[in-house]
Design an enzyme around this catalytic site. Structure first.
Site, PDB file in Angstrom:
ATOM      1  CG  HIS A  77     -14.706   6.011  11.927  1.00  0.00           C
ATOM      2  ND1 HIS A  77     -13.447   5.996  11.374  1.00  0.00           N
ATOM      3  CD2 HIS A  77     -14.972   7.317  12.193  1.00  0.00           C
ATOM      4  CE1 HIS A  77     -12.974   7.234  11.311  1.00  0.00           C
ATOM      5  NE2 HIS A  77     -13.875   8.053  11.810  1.00  0.00           N
ATOM      6  CG  ASP A  79     -12.736   3.640   8.344  1.00  0.00           C
ATOM      7  OD1 ASP A  79     -13.479   3.813   9.332  1.00  0.00           O
ATOM      8  OD2 ASP A  79     -12.899   4.247   7.273  1.00  0.00           O
ATOM      9  CG  ASP A 116     -10.770  11.208  11.987  1.00  0.00           C
ATOM     10  OD1 ASP A 116     -11.737  10.555  12.419  1.00  0.00           O
ATOM     11  OD2 ASP A 116     -10.783  11.792  10.883  1.00  0.00           O
ATOM     12  CD  GLU A 146     -16.219   8.598   9.194  1.00  0.00           C
ATOM     13  OE1 GLU A 146     -16.746   9.707   9.376  1.00  0.00           O
ATOM     14  OE2 GLU A 146     -15.014   8.470   8.900  1.00  0.00           O
ATOM     15  CD  GLU A 147     -11.981   8.987   8.122  1.00  0.00           C
ATOM     16  OE1 GLU A 147     -12.488   9.833   7.359  1.00  0.00           O
ATOM     17  OE2 GLU A 147     -11.600   9.266   9.271  1.00  0.00           O
ATOM     18  CG  ASP A 170     -15.373  10.572  14.183  1.00  0.00           C
ATOM     19  OD1 ASP A 170     -14.152  10.772  14.309  1.00  0.00           O
ATOM     20  OD2 ASP A 170     -15.920  10.390  13.086  1.00  0.00           O
ATOM     21  CG  HIS A 460      -9.370  13.441   6.699  1.00  0.00           C
ATOM     22  ND1 HIS A 460     -10.563  13.608   6.028  1.00  0.00           N
ATOM     23  CD2 HIS A 460      -9.674  12.694   7.790  1.00  0.00           C
ATOM     24  CE1 HIS A 460     -11.535  13.004   6.679  1.00  0.00           C
ATOM     25  NE2 HIS A 460     -11.012  12.442   7.757  1.00  0.00           N
TER      26      HIS A 460
END
Length: 491
Positions: A77, A79, A116, A146-147, A170, A460
Site C-alpha cells: 500500500h 499510504d 510501513d 490502507e492505514e 507488508d 504507527h
C-alpha cells in the site's frame, strides 16, 4: 533530501524508498506519488493502469523462458500513518520525511518513518526495474488508504488482476512468513450530551497525559504499552470526588494507532482546585510505577486554563459522570488469546480516537479478531455500553480475516527458498494486524498468498524504525522466491 539513503544497500530498494520519503503520502493524499510512479513506469516502458478507486497496477512481461509460469502479483500500500511528536511541526501533506541512520536502524526525525509499507513498495519497484531476475508474468499492485480504512483493497476492481500467486510485502519481521491475519472493523460511537453553564464558583483545569510510546494497534496490542485514552479516563474517574465536569476531551488521532497523548479540560468548584492538583500529581507517580520501560517518557500534568480559553459551558454532572464511566469500562487491549494458535491474539479492541467538544462526543475504536463473529460480538458490547448513556454506536469499514492455509504450495516454495538462501526455515505465523490479504482473497478466491517483509519496529508511532540489515535480506529473499516460482512453473 535524504541523500544518505543512496549509500545504503541494496541500492535499488533504498533509492525508491528515498522517493517515497520525499513525496508526502498520508492516507487520502497518495495522488502525487501515483503520478510519479506512472511517469516512472512510462520511462521504463511498463504498462500501467488504475481501477475506479485509483489503485495502481504496473505490469512487466515474463522473462525469456518463463512465459508459461503462473503470474505473480507483488502487493503493497502506498499510504503511510501520519503521526508526529507534539514538538514536531510536521505537515504530512506537504513536508517530506526526514530520516537518519542510528546504530543500524533507519528512523525519522520526530515522525513516523513510513517504512510501513514504503519498503514493501520500494522492493516491488526495484523488482519491476530489475534486469537480472528470471520471473514469470509480473504485476505490482499498489493500493490506497490502507492505514485509515482499507479503502483501496475494499474497492479493488474484480476480474482485474491476472496472477494466481500473491506476495504481500507488508509484514514486519525478518525470518517470518504470515499465512493468516485478523479481520476487523471500526466501532464508531457518537452522542450529543447535555451541557449547562459554568457557575461563578467553578474554575477550569487542563489535564495533559503525554509521552507514551504508542504503537501498532494490531501487532503491538499484546505488549505492555499504555493507551492514553484508557489512562486518562481512569484519571478522570478518580476526580469525581470533586464534582468535576468535562468541558472537552481530545485523545488519539488514528483508530489503528495506540494513542500516545490525551487532553481533557474540566470544570470544578474552586475550593477543590488544590485537592485535584494534588490528586493528579499523586496519580502520575502511581501510573508511572505501573507502566513499562517503553513508556518511560510518560507525563501527567494539570494547569489552570488560560484566561482567554475559559469556556462558558461544560457537560452537566450526570452526563459527565456517565461518559467517564463508559470510557473507563470500555474494553481496551487484548480481549482473548487464540485457542487454536499458541501465542496469537484472537480478539482485541483499541480505543483509538476520543473527542468531546461543545457537547458532541465521538469515539472511533478498531476491533480486530481472527473470527468475524467475535468482531460482531465486541462491537455489540460497545453498542450496549454506550447505549446506556444515550450514544449511538455502529460498525464501519469492516473487512474479513485471512484464513490460514498451511498446505499452500506458495508457502512451500517460500520455505525452500528461505532455507536455501539463509540456511534456516522461516517461522510460519498468523498476524493480529489487518493485512489486505483477507480482503484481496475475498475478491480473488483463487489466489495463493503469503506475506513477508523486513524488520520494522514501532510502526504507527514516531518511534518507527527499520533494521537496515533486514532490508538486504528481504530483497535477496524476494528475488530468490520470484526466480524459484519462475523455474518451478516455467520449465
Amino acid at each position: 533530501m535524504n541523500e544518505h539513503l543512496d549509500a545504503l544497500s541494496p541500492a535499488p530498494v533504498w533509492r525508491h524508498f528515498r522517493t517515497l520519503c520525499n513525496t508526502p503520502r498520508p492516507s487520502g493524499h497518495e495522488a502525487a506519488l501515483v503520478a510519479k510512479l506512472e511517469a516512472w513506469a512510462d520511462d521504463l516502458g511498463l504498462a500501467h493502469d488504475r481501477d475506479a478507486f485509483g489503485n495502481l497496477r504496473i505490469k512487466k512481461p515474463a522473462a525469456q523462458g518463463c512465459e508459461n509460469a503462473p503470474g505473480v502479483i507483488v502487493q503493497g500500500h502506498l499510504d503511510m500513518v501520519a503521526q508526529a511528536n507534539a514538538e514536531c511541526p510536521h505537515d504530512f501533506t506537504r513536508d517530506p520525511i526526514s530520516t537518519r541512520v542510528q546504530d543500524g536502524w533507519l528512523r525519522a526525525d520526530g515522525t513516523t518513518l513510513g517504512a510501513d509499507n514504503g519498503l514493501g513498495v520500494a522492493a516491488a519497484l526495484a523488482l519491476l526495474e530489475s534486469s537480472d531476475v528470471a520471473h514469470g508474468p509480473l504485476e505490482a499492485l499498489f493500493t490506497l488508504e490502507e492505514e485509515t480504512s482499507m479503502g483501496g483493497a475494499l474497492h479493488l476492481a474484480e476480474n482485474w488482476l491476472e496472477g494466481s500467486l500473491l506476495l504481500n510485502l507488508d509484514s514486519e519481521a525478518r525470518g517470518e512468513a504470515y499465512i493468516g491475519c485478523a479481520g476487523g472493523c471500526d466501532a464508531v460511537v457518537d452522542a450529543r450530551l447535555p451541557q449547562t453553564s459554568l457557575q461563578p464558583y467553578e474554575r477550569c483545569l487542563d489535564i495533559a497525559l503525554t509521552g507514551l510510546a504508542g504503537g501498532h494497534s494490531g501487532m503491538d496490542i499484546h505488549r505492555p504499552l499504555g493507551n492514553a485514552n484508557r489512562l486518562l479516563a481512569r484519571v478522570l474517574r478518580l476526580l469525581e470526588f470533586a464534582d468535576a465536569r468535562l468541558v472537552s476531551y481530545h485523545g488519539g488521532t488514528l483508530r489503528n494507532a495506540i494513542p500516545r497523548e490525551a487532553f481533557a479540560r474540566i470544570a470544578l468548584p474552586a475550593d477543590e482546585l488544590d485537592a485535584v492538583t494534588a490528586k493528579v500529581q499523586s496519580l502520575e507517580a502511581t501510573l508511572r510505577g505501573e507502566l513499562g520501560r517503553a513508556d518511560r517518557e510518560f507525563a501527567l500534568s494539570v494547569t489552570p486554563t488560560a484566561a482567554g480559553e475559559v469556556p462558558t459551558e461544560a457537560l452537566n454532572l450526570d452526563a459527565s459522570a456517565m461518559l467517564v464511566a463508559a470510557l473507563h469500562a470500555a474494553p481496551c487491549g487484548v480481549e482473548r488469546m487464540s485457542a487454536a494458535v499458541d501465542g496469537v491474539v484472537e480478539t482485541s479492541n483499541n480505543l483509538g480516537v476520543v473527542q468531546l467538544e461543545n457537547g458532541r462526543f465521538h469515539l472511533c475504536a478498531l476491533v480486530r479478531s481472527l473470527h468475524d463473529s467475535a468482531v460482531s460480538a465486541l462491537v455489540d458490547r460497545l453498542r450496549a455500553l454506550f447505549g446506556l448513556i444515550g450514544a449511538r454506536a455502529k460498525a464501519e469499514h469492516g473487512y474479513p480475516g485471512w484464513v490460514p492455509n498451511a498446505q499452500s504450495p506458495l508457502l512451500a516454495t517460500f520455505m525452500e527458498s528461505h532455507e536455501a538462501l539463509l540456511g534456516r526455515e522461516p517461522a510460519v505465523k498468523v498476524i493480529h494486524a489487518g493485512l489486505e490479504c483477507g480482503i484481496l482473497g475475498s475478491k480473488y478466491p483463487h489466489l495463493d498468498m503469503i506475506s513477508f517483509g523486513p524488520t520494522i519496529l514501532g510502526a504507527h508511532s514516531p518511534d518507527e524504525r527499520v533494521d537496515i540489515g533486514s532490508v538486504e535480506e528481504f530483497w535477496a529473499l524476494l528475488k530468490a522466491l520470484v526466480e524459484a516460482l519462475g523455474r518451478k512453473q516455467g520449465d
